[in-house]
Design a protein around this motif. Sequence first.
Motif, PDB file in Angstrom:
ATOM      1  N   ILE A 132       0.843  -1.204   0.000  1.00  0.00           N
ATOM      2  CA  ILE A 132       0.000   0.000   0.000  1.00  0.00           C
ATOM      3  C   ILE A 132       0.876   1.251   0.000  1.00  0.00           C
ATOM      4  O   ILE A 132       0.615   2.214  -0.742  1.00  0.00           O
ATOM      5  CB  ILE A 132      -0.946  -0.009   1.220  1.00  0.00           C
ATOM      6  CG1 ILE A 132      -2.006  -1.105   1.051  1.00  0.00           C
ATOM      7  CG2 ILE A 132      -1.619   1.349   1.399  1.00  0.00           C
ATOM      8  CD1 ILE A 132      -2.902  -1.283   2.256  1.00  0.00           C
ATOM      9  N   ALA A 135       2.289   1.621  -3.482  1.00  0.00           N
ATOM     10  CA  ALA A 135       1.316   2.141  -4.437  1.00  0.00           C
ATOM     11  C   ALA A 135       1.090   3.635  -4.227  1.00  0.00           C
ATOM     12  O   ALA A 135       0.974   4.405  -5.187  1.00  0.00           O
ATOM     13  CB  ALA A 135      -0.003   1.381  -4.300  1.00  0.00           C
ATOM     14  N   ALA A 136       1.043   4.053  -2.951  1.00  0.00           N
ATOM     15  CA  ALA A 136       0.867   5.478  -2.669  1.00  0.00           C
ATOM     16  C   ALA A 136       2.066   6.286  -3.157  1.00  0.00           C
ATOM     17  O   ALA A 136       1.916   7.386  -3.706  1.00  0.00           O
ATOM     18  CB  ALA A 136       0.665   5.680  -1.161  1.00  0.00           C
ATOM     19  N   THR A 139       1.817   6.615  -6.929  1.00  0.00           N
ATOM     20  CA  THR A 139       0.798   7.597  -7.300  1.00  0.00           C
ATOM     21  C   THR A 139       1.310   9.017  -7.105  1.00  0.00           C
ATOM     22  O   THR A 139       1.136   9.879  -7.980  1.00  0.00           O
ATOM     23  CB  THR A 139      -0.471   7.375  -6.461  1.00  0.00           C
ATOM     24  OG1 THR A 139      -0.953   6.049  -6.672  1.00  0.00           O
ATOM     25  CG2 THR A 139      -1.555   8.361  -6.853  1.00  0.00           C
ATOM     26  N   ALA A 243      -7.114   0.098 -16.653  1.00  0.00           N
ATOM     27  CA  ALA A 243      -7.899   1.126 -15.970  1.00  0.00           C
ATOM     28  C   ALA A 243      -8.883   1.719 -16.959  1.00  0.00           C
ATOM     29  O   ALA A 243      -8.552   1.932 -18.135  1.00  0.00           O
ATOM     30  CB  ALA A 243      -6.992   2.221 -15.410  1.00  0.00           C
ATOM     31  N   GLN A 272      -3.397  -5.971  -6.874  1.00  0.00           N
ATOM     32  CA  GLN A 272      -3.948  -4.710  -6.367  1.00  0.00           C
ATOM     33  C   GLN A 272      -3.014  -3.543  -6.679  1.00  0.00           C
ATOM     34  O   GLN A 272      -3.468  -2.452  -7.050  1.00  0.00           O
ATOM     35  CB  GLN A 272      -4.194  -4.818  -4.865  1.00  0.00           C
ATOM     36  CG  GLN A 272      -5.274  -5.834  -4.503  1.00  0.00           C
ATOM     37  CD  GLN A 272      -5.374  -6.067  -3.003  1.00  0.00           C
ATOM     38  OE1 GLN A 272      -4.511  -5.626  -2.225  1.00  0.00           O
ATOM     39  NE2 GLN A 272      -6.419  -6.761  -2.583  1.00  0.00           N
ATOM     40  N   PHE A 273      -1.714  -3.766  -6.551  1.00  0.00           N
ATOM     41  CA  PHE A 273      -0.739  -2.720  -6.875  1.00  0.00           C
ATOM     42  C   PHE A 273      -0.828  -2.349  -8.356  1.00  0.00           C
ATOM     43  O   PHE A 273      -0.799  -1.162  -8.713  1.00  0.00           O
ATOM     44  CB  PHE A 273       0.669  -3.210  -6.537  1.00  0.00           C
ATOM     45  CG  PHE A 273       1.762  -2.282  -6.990  1.00  0.00           C
ATOM     46  CD1 PHE A 273       2.218  -1.266  -6.166  1.00  0.00           C
ATOM     47  CD2 PHE A 273       2.353  -2.422  -8.246  1.00  0.00           C
ATOM     48  CE1 PHE A 273       3.223  -0.409  -6.583  1.00  0.00           C
ATOM     49  CE2 PHE A 273       3.353  -1.567  -8.667  1.00  0.00           C
ATOM     50  CZ  PHE A 273       3.786  -0.559  -7.826  1.00  0.00           C
ATOM     51  N   SER A 275      -3.381  -2.586 -10.351  1.00  0.00           N
ATOM     52  CA  SER A 275      -4.602  -1.820 -10.602  1.00  0.00           C
ATOM     53  C   SER A 275      -4.435  -0.374 -10.177  1.00  0.00           C
ATOM     54  O   SER A 275      -4.835   0.555 -10.894  1.00  0.00           O
ATOM     55  CB  SER A 275      -5.783  -2.454  -9.853  1.00  0.00           C
ATOM     56  OG  SER A 275      -6.017  -3.777 -10.289  1.00  0.00           O
ATOM     57  N   GLN A 276      -3.824  -0.166  -8.999  1.00  0.00           N
ATOM     58  CA  GLN A 276      -3.599   1.191  -8.517  1.00  0.00           C
ATOM     59  C   GLN A 276      -2.617   1.938  -9.419  1.00  0.00           C
ATOM     60  O   GLN A 276      -2.807   3.117  -9.733  1.00  0.00           O
ATOM     61  CB  GLN A 276      -3.067   1.143  -7.080  1.00  0.00           C
ATOM     62  CG  GLN A 276      -2.789   2.491  -6.444  1.00  0.00           C
ATOM     63  CD  GLN A 276      -4.064   3.246  -6.136  1.00  0.00           C
ATOM     64  OE1 GLN A 276      -5.110   2.626  -5.983  1.00  0.00           O
ATOM     65  NE2 GLN A 276      -3.977   4.557  -6.039  1.00  0.00           N
ATOM     66  N   LEU A 279      -4.300   3.025 -12.686  1.00  0.00           N
ATOM     67  CA  LEU A 279      -5.139   4.210 -12.481  1.00  0.00           C
ATOM     68  C   LEU A 279      -4.283   5.461 -12.346  1.00  0.00           C
ATOM     69  O   LEU A 279      -4.606   6.521 -12.911  1.00  0.00           O
ATOM     70  CB  LEU A 279      -6.001   4.019 -11.240  1.00  0.00           C
ATOM     71  CG  LEU A 279      -6.939   5.183 -10.886  1.00  0.00           C
ATOM     72  CD1 LEU A 279      -7.898   5.458 -12.033  1.00  0.00           C
ATOM     73  CD2 LEU A 279      -7.701   4.878  -9.599  1.00  0.00           C
ATOM     74  N   ALA A 280      -3.161   5.341 -11.620  1.00  0.00           N
ATOM     75  CA  ALA A 280      -2.257   6.491 -11.460  1.00  0.00           C
ATOM     76  C   ALA A 280      -1.661   6.901 -12.809  1.00  0.00           C
ATOM     77  O   ALA A 280      -1.495   8.101 -13.082  1.00  0.00           O
ATOM     78  CB  ALA A 280      -1.146   6.148 -10.464  1.00  0.00           C
TER      79      ALA A 280
END
Length: 469
Positions: A132, A135-136, A139, A243, A272-273, A275-276, A279-280
């Motif tokens: 997480i 991923a942040a 982004t 995305a 999950q990473f 996908s994030q 999107l980013a």
Amino acid sequence: MSGPLPRLSPLLEAVLGVGTDLELRATLQRIVDSAAELTGARCAALGTRDPAQDGLAEIRTTDAVPPPPGLLSVPIHVHGEAFGDLHLADKRCGTPFTAEDEQLLHVLAAQAGIAIGNARLYEAARQRERWIEGAAAVTTALLTGEAAADALMTVAERARLLADAAAGVILQPTPSGGMEIVTASTYDDPGDIVGTTIAPGSPVLEQLLGGEPVSVEDSATDPRMTTRVRHRFGPSMMLPLRAEDRLIGTLALPRRRGDRPYTPVERLLAVQFASQAALALVLADAQHRRARLAVYEDRDRIARDLHDLVIQRLFATGLMLESTRRRCPDDDVHATLGRAVEELRSTVQEVRTAIFALQQPPADAPTSFRGRVLKETAGAAALLGFKPATRFTGPVENRVPDQIADQLLTALRRALATASRRPDVSRVEVLVDATATLPDGRDAVRLMVYDDGRADDEDGTTTVWQSPL
């Protein structure tokens, strides 16, 4: 199991001890060591039923010799499911294991199952937190305005570190229907990886294009893997970057040959990473497009102002000076006004050139002849320390064919490089004239590059190149 349990204090110490460490490998090692100490076994080992689930195959005592199977074995269950078996062998006193030893081992195995379950939860929480945070960080990095290539490298490198992979690779669809590696982050030089393609029709490709992740046990031997670099890698994950119903590409995370396979938790977190990150990437691309659009709008406004206001005023001033020159009898004043008119004409040409440059996309390669000339002069600014003044005369776009344009650009590049090596250069002027005439009367294009540097005790040098049209 029945009857009292002797050696209760050592058992309590062992039971309490196996739950003191939350790291899974350390917990398993403590279980093995406690079992050996409780029973007096010289050799102890814990084998897992499903090595892929936790990435661990076997934990042993410090004794280098593995225990013979079947001498004393007790299963370990975690949340009702078989986790593995605890094996003991070679009792120090030389006697066989007793029923008491087996009872101790069963009690320890029950507590071990609880400790392993807790360690699994802790490890999963810690892994989830790392992914997480990763991923942040991706982004945040992507939304700070990185270029497209840098953004893909950011995703590949961060994913490689999080997955403890040998490489982080980004593939993107090709016009032919395949996929090509466009970015690679590796411990070594990734140059031989970038450019590798997956041919259309590959089973792996069909899954990826359909938005499905692909898990590979061994890239080198899996028949679905067809790339020329597959032999360098072992376990791998291939994750679609998807995305808004759009496939941006694929994130591949191969490990070295012989490395442990990915666990289900790692695969889930990596999906999950991805996908994030996808999107980013979409948001960063939209932000970049908005910024470019704002630049275009500003450039269009400046270009309109220059064309509608500045050029018109300069042109009107030139007409007034031209009219005054015709009416003026004084030769000196007549000559001065003539020079002023020529300067205004040159200024109009330079402003028009500036307007054309403003209309070029900032990051796109120029395709027109005028744009290519401006690109060469802009590139020379890094060597000269200033941007050369550039003027065009005549319809250069329509009159100069591609072959002659290439020759002129070569001559321009050579002249600018020569000017940059002259001492005390503070001004360079470039003129491309599509209305020139050769001595024999043929139409021509002429390139003139003037610089004010010193050469052979002369101030200022003009390089001339010309070609018939």
